[in-house]
Design an enzyme around this catalytic site. Structure first.
Site, PDB file in Angstrom:
ATOM      1  N   ASN A  95      27.548  60.465  77.199  1.00  0.00           N
ATOM      2  CA  ASN A  95      27.680  59.645  78.401  1.00  0.00           C
ATOM      3  C   ASN A  95      28.789  60.227  79.265  1.00  0.00           C
ATOM      4  O   ASN A  95      29.885  60.514  78.763  1.00  0.00           O
ATOM      5  CB  ASN A  95      28.011  58.201  78.027  1.00  0.00           C
ATOM      6  CG  ASN A  95      26.867  57.500  77.306  1.00  0.00           C
ATOM      7  OD1 ASN A  95      25.702  57.776  77.574  1.00  0.00           O
ATOM      8  ND2 ASN A  95      27.202  56.612  76.387  1.00  0.00           N
ATOM      9  N   SER A 103      32.856  54.750  78.413  1.00  0.00           N
ATOM     10  CA  SER A 103      33.959  53.781  78.419  1.00  0.00           C
ATOM     11  C   SER A 103      35.242  54.353  77.842  1.00  0.00           C
ATOM     12  O   SER A 103      36.319  53.784  78.052  1.00  0.00           O
ATOM     13  CB  SER A 103      33.561  52.522  77.641  1.00  0.00           C
ATOM     14  OG  SER A 103      33.247  52.841  76.295  1.00  0.00           O
ATOM     15  N   HIS A 108      33.183  62.700  73.802  1.00  0.00           N
ATOM     16  CA  HIS A 108      32.630  62.326  72.493  1.00  0.00           C
ATOM     17  C   HIS A 108      31.120  62.433  72.531  1.00  0.00           C
ATOM     18  O   HIS A 108      30.471  62.036  73.485  1.00  0.00           O
ATOM     19  CB  HIS A 108      33.061  60.918  72.082  1.00  0.00           C
ATOM     20  CG  HIS A 108      32.812  59.864  73.123  1.00  0.00           C
ATOM     21  ND1 HIS A 108      33.630  59.698  74.218  1.00  0.00           N
ATOM     22  CD2 HIS A 108      31.821  58.943  73.240  1.00  0.00           C
ATOM     23  CE1 HIS A 108      33.163  58.717  74.965  1.00  0.00           C
ATOM     24  NE2 HIS A 108      32.065  58.242  74.403  1.00  0.00           N
TER      25      HIS A 108
HETATM   26  P1  5GP Z   1      31.062  55.551  75.482  1.00  0.00           P
HETATM   27  O1  5GP Z   1      30.655  54.174  75.923  1.00  0.00           O
HETATM   28  O2  5GP Z   1      32.347  55.982  76.160  1.00  0.00           O
HETATM   29  O3  5GP Z   1      29.977  56.588  75.569  1.00  0.00           O
HETATM   30  O4  5GP Z   1      31.355  55.448  73.937  1.00  0.00           O
HETATM   31  C1  5GP Z   1      32.541  54.930  73.424  1.00  0.00           C
HETATM   32  C2  5GP Z   1      32.237  54.409  72.056  1.00  0.00           C
HETATM   33  O5  5GP Z   1      33.469  54.194  71.392  1.00  0.00           O
HETATM   34  C3  5GP Z   1      31.494  53.068  72.044  1.00  0.00           C
HETATM   35  O6  5GP Z   1      30.242  53.223  71.387  1.00  0.00           O
HETATM   36  C4  5GP Z   1      32.437  52.134  71.293  1.00  0.00           C
HETATM   37  O7  5GP Z   1      31.747  51.249  70.429  1.00  0.00           O
HETATM   38  C5  5GP Z   1      33.329  53.111  70.537  1.00  0.00           C
HETATM   39  N1  5GP Z   1      34.660  52.612  70.263  1.00  0.00           N
HETATM   40  C6  5GP Z   1      35.466  51.926  71.118  1.00  0.00           C
HETATM   41  N2  5GP Z   1      36.648  51.663  70.524  1.00  0.00           N
HETATM   42  C7  5GP Z   1      36.576  52.203  69.266  1.00  0.00           C
HETATM   43  C8  5GP Z   1      37.503  52.240  68.172  1.00  0.00           C
HETATM   44  O8  5GP Z   1      38.631  51.754  68.226  1.00  0.00           O
HETATM   45  N3  5GP Z   1      37.068  52.866  67.033  1.00  0.00           N
HETATM   46  C9  5GP Z   1      35.822  53.423  66.942  1.00  0.00           C
HETATM   47  N4  5GP Z   1      35.507  54.017  65.774  1.00  0.00           N
HETATM   48  N5  5GP Z   1      34.936  53.411  67.966  1.00  0.00           N
HETATM   49  C10 5GP Z   1      35.306  52.794  69.107  1.00  0.00           C
END
Ligand code: 5GP
Ligand code: ZN
Length: 122
Positions: A95, A103, A108
């Site tokens: 993303n 987010s 990642h």
């Molecule tokens: P994005 O929305 O940026 O593509 O993915 C961020 C991901 O990080 C989300 O799927 C969310 O659930 C995960 N995430 C957010 N905070 C934490 C955390 O403290 N630990 C872990 N293991 N994942 C997290």
């Protein structure tokens, strides 16, 4: 492992930098000199692992600009984790930008698997 190879670019306010540094806990599934993989805290599939470079960059394009091989290492690590989890079919997602669901602004790669994955994604 030399101490020099552990010198990484970090952002003190970044959640994933803190997981990479071991400052906050993560359910780690793979670590290498270059990447750390850990289970997503809010999984959307039976296997939902995040593979991150140790160096802080805000997104995959910035990571690639800094090191053209870096995203390939994320893909290779995800493939290794998928193999360990017995997944022949899986989805990899980068993303990029809030409008696409990003987010956390530390590059990642999502590894998703263990269920049917619809296309197109939402
Ligand atoms: P994005 O929305 O940026 O593509 O993915 C961020 C991901 O990080 C989300 O799927 C969310 O659930 C995960 N995430 C957010 N905070 C934490 C955390 O403290 N630990 C872990 N293991 N994942 C997290
Ligand atoms: Zn970071």
């Amino acid at each position: 492992m030399t101490s020099e190879s552990r010198q990484v670019d970090t952002d003190p306010d970044c959640l994933f930098c803190k997981i990479v540094a071991g400052e906050i806990p993560g359910d780690l599934v793979l670590t290498t000199d270059h990447v750390v993989a850990f289970r997503d805290v809010n999984p959307v599939a039976p296997t939902h692992v995040l593979v991150v470079p140790r160096h802080h960059r805000p997104d995959a394009a910035a990571t690639t600009e800094a090191d053209p091989e870096a995203v390939g290492r994320l893909v290779a690590a995800a493939a290794e984790v998928a193999g360990r989890e017995g997944l022949s079919d899986y989805r990899l997602v980068l993303n990029t930008g809030p409008g696409a669901g990003q987010s956390v602004f530390h590059t990642h790669l999502h590894l998703l698997g263990g269920r049917e994955l619809a296309w197109p994604p939402g």
